[in-house]
Design an enzyme around this catalytic site. Structure first.
Site, short mmCIF file in Angstrom:
data_model
loop_
_atom_site.label_atom_id
_atom_site.label_comp_id
_atom_site.label_asym_id
_atom_site.label_seq_id
_atom_site.Cartn_x
_atom_site.Cartn_y
_atom_site.Cartn_z
N HIS A 1 0.71 -1.33 -0.26
CA HIS A 1 -0.31 -0.24 -0.23
C HIS A 1 1.29 1.46 0.18
O HIS A 1 2.73 0.84 0.57
CB HIS A 1 -0.76 -0.13 1.15
CG HIS A 1 -1.91 -0.81 1.00
ND1 HIS A 1 -3.28 -1.04 2.08
CD2 HIS A 1 -2.06 -1.65 0.85
CE1 HIS A 1 -3.86 -1.69 1.99
NE2 HIS A 1 -3.48 -2.95 1.23
N GLU B 1 0.55 3.45 1.73
CA GLU B 1 1.30 4.52 3.37
C GLU B 1 2.48 3.42 3.48
O GLU B 1 3.20 3.85 4.07
CB GLU B 1 0.21 4.17 4.95
CG GLU B 1 -1.19 4.91 3.98
CD GLU B 1 -1.78 4.25 3.72
OE1 GLU B 1 -2.98 4.29 3.57
OE2 GLU B 1 -1.46 3.38 2.56
N CYS C 1 -6.31 1.57 5.49
CA CYS C 1 -6.87 0.42 6.34
C CYS C 1 -5.95 0.37 7.29
O CYS C 1 -4.96 0.63 8.16
CB CYS C 1 -6.34 -0.65 5.66
SG CYS C 1 -5.07 -1.67 5.30
N CYS D 1 -2.67 -0.74 7.51
CA CYS D 1 -1.79 0.47 7.34
C CYS D 1 -1.34 1.48 8.94
O CYS D 1 -0.32 1.79 9.48
CB CYS D 1 -1.77 1.18 6.40
SG CYS D 1 -1.52 0.88 5.06
#
Length: 150
Positions: free
Chosen positions: A59, A61, A89, A92
């Site tokens: 992701h 992040e 999410c 993260c």
């Protein structure tokens, strides 16, 4: 004086994260972009790479945390801010908590997968949170991506 953007405003930095989200969109990745700022300087830029890397943890992040830690030479991001176009999410948010990041600013909320759907919050208790910066622009990019997929 016209409409000038303060170079150190949340809006300015979110626009930088949106640039990263557009890169993800162009690469057929879910369009989420993130940057890490320290002392008003961008030290990391990232976007989703889950398709390219065939990695569910890639992701924006996570990529930004790794890049910022490498830049700083340590695992903690105590005096840093993360700007991300979509609410992190739970995975993260947990990683951000471990990084002890000082501030998280996100654009659009994520009712299905965002960390706020979970209780209690996985974020570090000292992390400042700002939500809704350029929310419409951030949300419309994600909506456009998924409409294109259908």
């Amino acid at each position: 004086m016209g409409d000038t953007i303060n170079p150190f405003s949340d809006e300015y930095f979110m626009r930088q994260a949106l640039e990263e989200a557009h890169k993800a969109f162009d690469e057929d990745e879910i369009p989420v972009g993130a940057i890490v700022v320290c002392n008003n300087r961008i030290i990391a830029r990232a976007h989703n790479l889950t398709e390219r890397l065939n990695d569910v943890t890639a992701h924006a992040e996570m990529q930004a945390i790794t890049a910022a830690a490498n830049y700083l030479g340590g695992k903690y991001l105590k005096d840093c801010s993360l700007y991300v176009t979509l609410e992190p999410c739970n995975m993260c948010a947990g990683a951000l908590a471990w990084s002890q990041i000082s501030r998280i600013v996100y654009g659009a909320g994520d009712k299905k997968r965002g960390y706020t759907a979970f209780s209690p919050s996985p974020l570090h208790p000292r992390t400042e949170l700002v939500k809704g910066v350029l929310e419409e622009e951030c949300a419309s990019l994600v909506k456009c991506f998924f409409q294109k997929k259908r």
